[in-house]
Design a protein around this motif. Structure first.
Motif, PDB file in Angstrom:
ATOM      1  N   THR A 335     -43.770  57.551 -81.682  1.00  0.00           N
ATOM      2  CA  THR A 335     -43.503  56.727 -82.866  1.00  0.00           C
ATOM      3  C   THR A 335     -44.025  55.321 -82.570  1.00  0.00           C
ATOM      4  N   ALA A 336     -45.320  55.238 -82.304  1.00  0.00           N
ATOM      5  CA  ALA A 336     -45.898  54.013 -81.757  1.00  0.00           C
ATOM      6  C   ALA A 336     -46.138  52.948 -82.820  1.00  0.00           C
ATOM      7  N   HIS A 337     -45.131  52.741 -83.656  1.00  0.00           N
ATOM      8  CA  HIS A 337     -45.130  51.636 -84.620  1.00  0.00           C
ATOM      9  C   HIS A 337     -44.344  50.492 -83.968  1.00  0.00           C
ATOM     10  N   PRO A 338     -44.818  49.253 -84.036  1.00  0.00           N
ATOM     11  CA  PRO A 338     -44.124  48.159 -83.329  1.00  0.00           C
ATOM     12  C   PRO A 338     -42.645  48.058 -83.663  1.00  0.00           C
ATOM     13  N   THR A 339     -42.283  48.269 -84.920  1.00  0.00           N
ATOM     14  CA  THR A 339     -40.872  48.166 -85.308  1.00  0.00           C
ATOM     15  C   THR A 339     -40.054  49.303 -84.719  1.00  0.00           C
ATOM     16  N   ALA A 340     -40.573  50.529 -84.770  1.00  0.00           N
ATOM     17  CA  ALA A 340     -39.854  51.675 -84.208  1.00  0.00           C
ATOM     18  C   ALA A 340     -39.683  51.517 -82.705  1.00  0.00           C
ATOM     19  N   ALA A 341     -40.741  51.094 -82.023  1.00  0.00           N
ATOM     20  CA  ALA A 341     -40.658  50.899 -80.574  1.00  0.00           C
ATOM     21  C   ALA A 341     -39.598  49.856 -80.228  1.00  0.00           C
ATOM     22  N   GLU A 342     -39.559  48.772 -80.994  1.00  0.00           N
ATOM     23  CA  GLU A 342     -38.561  47.737 -80.750  1.00  0.00           C
ATOM     24  C   GLU A 342     -37.153  48.275 -80.989  1.00  0.00           C
ATOM     25  N   ALA A 343     -36.985  49.047 -82.059  1.00  0.00           N
ATOM     26  CA  ALA A 343     -35.666  49.593 -82.375  1.00  0.00           C
ATOM     27  C   ALA A 343     -35.171  50.503 -81.261  1.00  0.00           C
ATOM     28  N   LEU A 344     -36.057  51.293 -80.687  1.00  0.00           N
ATOM     29  CA  LEU A 344     -35.661  52.207 -79.617  1.00  0.00           C
ATOM     30  C   LEU A 344     -35.314  51.441 -78.345  1.00  0.00           C
ATOM     31  N   HIS A 345     -36.041  50.375 -78.066  1.00  0.00           N
ATOM     32  CA  HIS A 345     -35.672  49.533 -76.927  1.00  0.00           C
ATOM     33  C   HIS A 345     -34.313  48.872 -77.153  1.00  0.00           C
ATOM     34  N   VAL A 346     -34.023  48.503 -78.403  1.00  0.00           N
ATOM     35  CA  VAL A 346     -32.721  47.917 -78.719  1.00  0.00           C
ATOM     36  C   VAL A 346     -31.604  48.924 -78.440  1.00  0.00           C
ATOM     37  N   ASN A 347     -31.851  50.215 -78.685  1.00  0.00           N
ATOM     38  CA  ASN A 347     -30.849  51.235 -78.365  1.00  0.00           C
ATOM     39  C   ASN A 347     -30.424  51.150 -76.908  1.00  0.00           C
ATOM     40  N   TRP A 348     -31.390  50.891 -76.009  1.00  0.00           N
ATOM     41  CA  TRP A 348     -31.068  50.885 -74.584  1.00  0.00           C
ATOM     42  C   TRP A 348     -30.748  49.481 -74.066  1.00  0.00           C
ATOM     43  N   TYR A 349     -31.532  48.484 -74.473  1.00  0.00           N
ATOM     44  CA  TYR A 349     -31.390  47.143 -73.910  1.00  0.00           C
ATOM     45  C   TYR A 349     -30.725  46.147 -74.849  1.00  0.00           C
ATOM     46  N   GLY A 350     -30.571  46.501 -76.127  1.00  0.00           N
ATOM     47  CA  GLY A 350     -30.007  45.569 -77.078  1.00  0.00           C
ATOM     48  C   GLY A 350     -31.009  44.524 -77.523  1.00  0.00           C
ATOM     49  N   LEU A 351     -30.587  43.683 -78.455  1.00  0.00           N
ATOM     50  CA  LEU A 351     -31.448  42.603 -78.939  1.00  0.00           C
ATOM     51  C   LEU A 351     -31.746  41.596 -77.844  1.00  0.00           C
ATOM     52  N   ALA A 352     -30.920  41.577 -76.793  1.00  0.00           N
ATOM     53  CA  ALA A 352     -31.177  40.673 -75.665  1.00  0.00           C
ATOM     54  C   ALA A 352     -32.479  41.013 -74.962  1.00  0.00           C
ATOM     55  N   GLY A 353     -32.883  42.269 -75.038  1.00  0.00           N
ATOM     56  CA  GLY A 353     -34.117  42.683 -74.388  1.00  0.00           C
ATOM     57  C   GLY A 353     -33.913  42.994 -72.918  1.00  0.00           C
ATOM     58  N   GLN A 354     -34.930  43.587 -72.312  1.00  0.00           N
ATOM     59  CA  GLN A 354     -34.827  44.044 -70.931  1.00  0.00           C
ATOM     60  C   GLN A 354     -34.559  42.901 -69.954  1.00  0.00           C
ATOM     61  N   LYS A 355     -35.191  41.749 -70.176  1.00  0.00           N
ATOM     62  CA  LYS A 355     -35.049  40.650 -69.225  1.00  0.00           C
ATOM     63  C   LYS A 355     -33.648  40.056 -69.229  1.00  0.00           C
ATOM     64  N   LEU A 356     -33.034  39.960 -70.405  1.00  0.00           N
ATOM     65  CA  LEU A 356     -31.718  39.335 -70.504  1.00  0.00           C
ATOM     66  C   LEU A 356     -30.576  40.345 -70.534  1.00  0.00           C
ATOM     67  N   HIS A 357     -30.910  41.629 -70.505  1.00  0.00           N
ATOM     68  CA  HIS A 357     -29.894  42.667 -70.677  1.00  0.00           C
ATOM     69  C   HIS A 357     -28.764  42.536 -69.661  1.00  0.00           C
ATOM     70  N   ASP A 358     -29.098  42.444 -68.384  1.00  0.00           N
ATOM     71  CA  ASP A 358     -28.061  42.430 -67.352  1.00  0.00           C
ATOM     72  C   ASP A 358     -27.139  41.225 -67.498  1.00  0.00           C
ATOM     73  N   PHE A 359     -27.690  40.079 -67.866  1.00  0.00           N
ATOM     74  CA  PHE A 359     -26.872  38.885 -68.065  1.00  0.00           C
ATOM     75  C   PHE A 359     -25.921  39.075 -69.253  1.00  0.00           C
ATOM     76  N   VAL A 360     -26.473  39.520 -70.387  1.00  0.00           N
ATOM     77  CA  VAL A 360     -25.638  39.698 -71.580  1.00  0.00           C
ATOM     78  C   VAL A 360     -24.570  40.758 -71.336  1.00  0.00           C
ATOM     79  N   ALA A 361     -24.906  41.806 -70.570  1.00  0.00           N
ATOM     80  CA  ALA A 361     -23.960  42.895 -70.329  1.00  0.00           C
ATOM     81  C   ALA A 361     -22.756  42.455 -69.508  1.00  0.00           C
ATOM     82  N   THR A 362     -22.857  41.320 -68.812  1.00  0.00           N
ATOM     83  CA  THR A 362     -21.714  40.852 -68.021  1.00  0.00           C
ATOM     84  C   THR A 362     -20.587  40.313 -68.882  1.00  0.00           C
ATOM     85  N   PHE A 363     -20.880  39.939 -70.145  1.00  0.00           N
ATOM     86  CA  PHE A 363     -19.817  39.365 -70.966  1.00  0.00           C
ATOM     87  C   PHE A 363     -19.686  40.019 -72.344  1.00  0.00           C
TER      88      PHE A 363
END
Length: 621
Positions: A335-363
């Motif tokens: 589903t290589a549409h930019p919006t779909a790819a972003e939505a699927l990453h949000v399922n795993w990493y959230g809107l914080a994204g991969q770089k900020l995920h661990d920080f946001v997950a602490t609180f």
């Protein structure tokens, strides 16, 4: 929410150390109801894939909320006799997956276990099988006139490991069991058909043995696999199968000539089950090697762990890694549409994204901010089960090419040379898996494209597929028949029940005028008769998609649900359960690192790829 969907408060005795979530609210608030209503109306006017990314994401969130509230239906509360029950509770179930999927939900231990019913994504009363129209139009005619592939229509952004991975996941998620051979569906003859032994037949789905003999109304069916994302395609669905596959030391799994062991009993041989092929065997071998790498890593960090502990921890890690790869790599590749790819990453990493995920997950436990893993378990008021509609949209056989040119990763030189798909199925695949290195097999698949899931792109090797027992099947005709048999609504009704616009003519299904004319002729101009499979295969695809937006609606709902409802991706997704080393393994690895670790010769091809399911350059290119 419909009353039939509401979860009855738990009556099971409390599990020691477990905090009940039975009182958790499952109804949306006023703002969410308003938001979902607005986005639902909006999506009918302007679909998400035609909007800028931010607006498209906003619409997809509303679509998912609407589907959660209106498209989860529980069949487990329909009349039943001798239903599958969970084994007695053991304390170890708090921190390990059981072989049969029981006790994932500690209040409802039978939920999602093997040999329990499929659920539904449409109202149960709309899933009646229409016996009078079971063979109208003739599924064999649909296969021949609408499905037949003249040449591969490639999904150019991806590689054929996509098709292997899909079969690997399907063997984890669902199976209706072995079909009885009496009372098959018999296809009427089609003029000019070259079928070698007419008539074309499709065996029926096994009956649900838990249905009372005097039951009336819509039918239910049993999933003989566990419903969870628990790696049952490599670990099995019961204790006996699991023990056969294990080495018995160091938490490792057995490998014989580099492959998982094959039972001596032909009746128990998984390579003789229809659906086994080289691509599936490759994935099973690769992730058995990956399990052993995880077990060795944990053993080095925890010399106090015994074989059982190492095996169970490694299994947790591998299952979570598989779920992550499917969520943020495989699905974005198809589903290589930019919006779909972003939505699927949000399922795993959230809107914080991969770089900020661990920080946001602490609180934060907010799913939208930090992604689903590690949040609270949630079933949205409906006991978890995979659904018949989920099975239907995963009938993506056109992903599989017919022709393969086997070459070596070292220099692109021929190994096996040209092979057809029919030469790679069932027991035919075993000598190849044993004689050709796993790296060379994966290289061949990585450097070729899969097919688009469209009309006129069904694999020839599956339209006339010889099963391991010698019987011939038309899988395209089977897909059509099976959806009708299982009460999956036909295309227009399916879209209606998923809150989508409904075409009034075949020209509104597809912009391809030739396809529209063919559909109209095969279906005698009756748009409401159009089956789900040819309907979704006719649609104009969103940018980058290998399959239709209608099918994607089930993905939007169930991709999240498989994570939300699974305790080992939510409440128990912790270092205490997985170990710190296990959590780091899930966090730090991708499909590319799995390939490079277990087949180092593949590192040059995947090291610089953002997604290992993308097409690889050939050696020397």
């Amino acid at each position: 929410m419909d009353p039939q969907n509401e979860t009855t408060p738990a009556t099971e005795e409390a599990v020691p150390g477990y905090e009940s979530t039975a009182d958790k609210p499952d109804r949306p608030g006023a703002f969410q109801r308003w938001y979902d209503h607005v986005t639902d109306d909006w999506s009918r006017e302007k679909p998400w894939y035609e909007l800028p990314k931010v607006l498209g994401l906003a619409q997809l969130i509303g679509i998912r909320d609407t589907l959660r509230q209106h498209n989860l239906y529980d069949t487990s509360r329909m009349p039943a006799v001798d239903a599958t029950t969970a084994p007695p509770f053991e304390e170890r179930f708090l921190t390990e997956r059981t072989p049969d999927g029981s006790w994932n939900d500690l209040e409802h231990p039978e939920m999602g276990m093997a040999n329990t019913r499929f659920g539904r994504n449409v109202p149960i009363e709309d899933t009646h099988r229409d016996d009078d129209r079971m063979l109208i139009p003739n599924p064999r005619e649909i296969s021949l006139r609408l499905m037949t592939r003249d040449e591969l229509k490639p999904a150019t952004a991806g590689n054929a490991i996509i098709a292997s991975w899909l079969q690997f996941m399907i063997h984890d998620w669902f199976r209706h069991g072995t079909s009885p051979t009496d009372r098959p569906w018999v296809m009427p003859p089609v003029e000019g058909d070259t079928w070698p032994d007419p008539p074309v037949q499709v065996m029926r789905v096994p009956d649900d043995a838990t249905t009372p003999p005097d039951a009336t109304g819509p039918r239910t069916w049993i999933n003989t696999n566990t419903h969870w994302w628990d790696g049952s395609s490599i670990y099995g669905n019961d204790r006996a199968s699991q023990m056969f596959l294990r080495e018995g030391a160091g938490g490792r799994m057995r490998l014989v000539d580099g492959l998982p062991p094959i039972p001596n009993d032909p009746a128990a041989d998984p390579t003789r089950v229809p659906g086994f092929w080289l691509g599936l065997g490759m994935m099973q071998s690769l992730f058995t090697h990956e399990h052993n790498a995880v077990a060795d890593h944990l053993a080095a960090a925890h010399p106090e762990f015994d074989d059982e502990t190492l095996f169970q921890k490694a299994r947790l890690v591998v299952c979570a890694l598989i779920a992550k790869i499917h969520t943020v790599e495989w699905t974005p590749a198809v589903t290589a549409h930019p919006t779909a790819a972003e939505a699927l990453h949000v399922n795993w990493y959230g809107l914080a994204g991969q770089k900020l995920h661990d920080f946001v997950a602490t609180f934060s436990k907010n799913e939208a901010l930090r992604g689903i893993p590690g949040t609270d378990t949630e079933d949205y008021g409906v006991p978890y089960a995979l659904t018949e509609e989920f099975v239907a949209v995963y009938r993506m056989h056109p992903l599989i090419p017919d022709d393969f040119d086997f070459r070596a990763a070292a220099d692109d030189a021929p190994t096996l040379g040209a092979k057809q798909f029919s030469e790679l199925t069932g027991p035919h695949a075993v000598p190849i898996l044993r004689s050709v290195t796993l790296g060379d097999l994966l290289y061949t698949f990585g450097t070729m494209n899969p097919g688009l899931v469209t009309l006129h792109n069904f694999p020839r090797g599956l339209q006339m597929y010889t099963r391991p027992d010698g019987k011939i099947m038309d899988m395209a005709a089977l897909d059509i028949t099976r959806c009708r048999e299982l009460g999956v609504p036909r295309y227009c009704e399916f879209r209606r029940l998923l809150h989508l616009t409904v075409p009034a003519t075949f020209d509104e299904v597809t912009s391809n005028t030739q396809w529209a004319a063919e559909l109209a002729e095969v279906y005698d101009g009756k748009i409401e008769d159009l089956d789900l499979i040819p309907g979704v295969m006719s649609e104009d695809l969103p940018e980058g998609f290998a399959f239709s937006d209608t099918a994607f609606r089930i993905f939007v709902l169930m991709a999240s649900r498989r994570l939300n409802s699974d305790r080992f991706f939510t409440d128990a997704f912790t270092e205490d359960v997985y170990t710190p080393e296990g959590m780091a393994w899930v966090r730090d690895n991708t499909m590319g690192t799995v390939l490079s670790r277990n087949c180092p010769e593949l590192s040059p091809f995947v090291a610089d790829l953002p997604n290992a399911f993308g097409i690889w350059k050939r050696a020397g290119a």
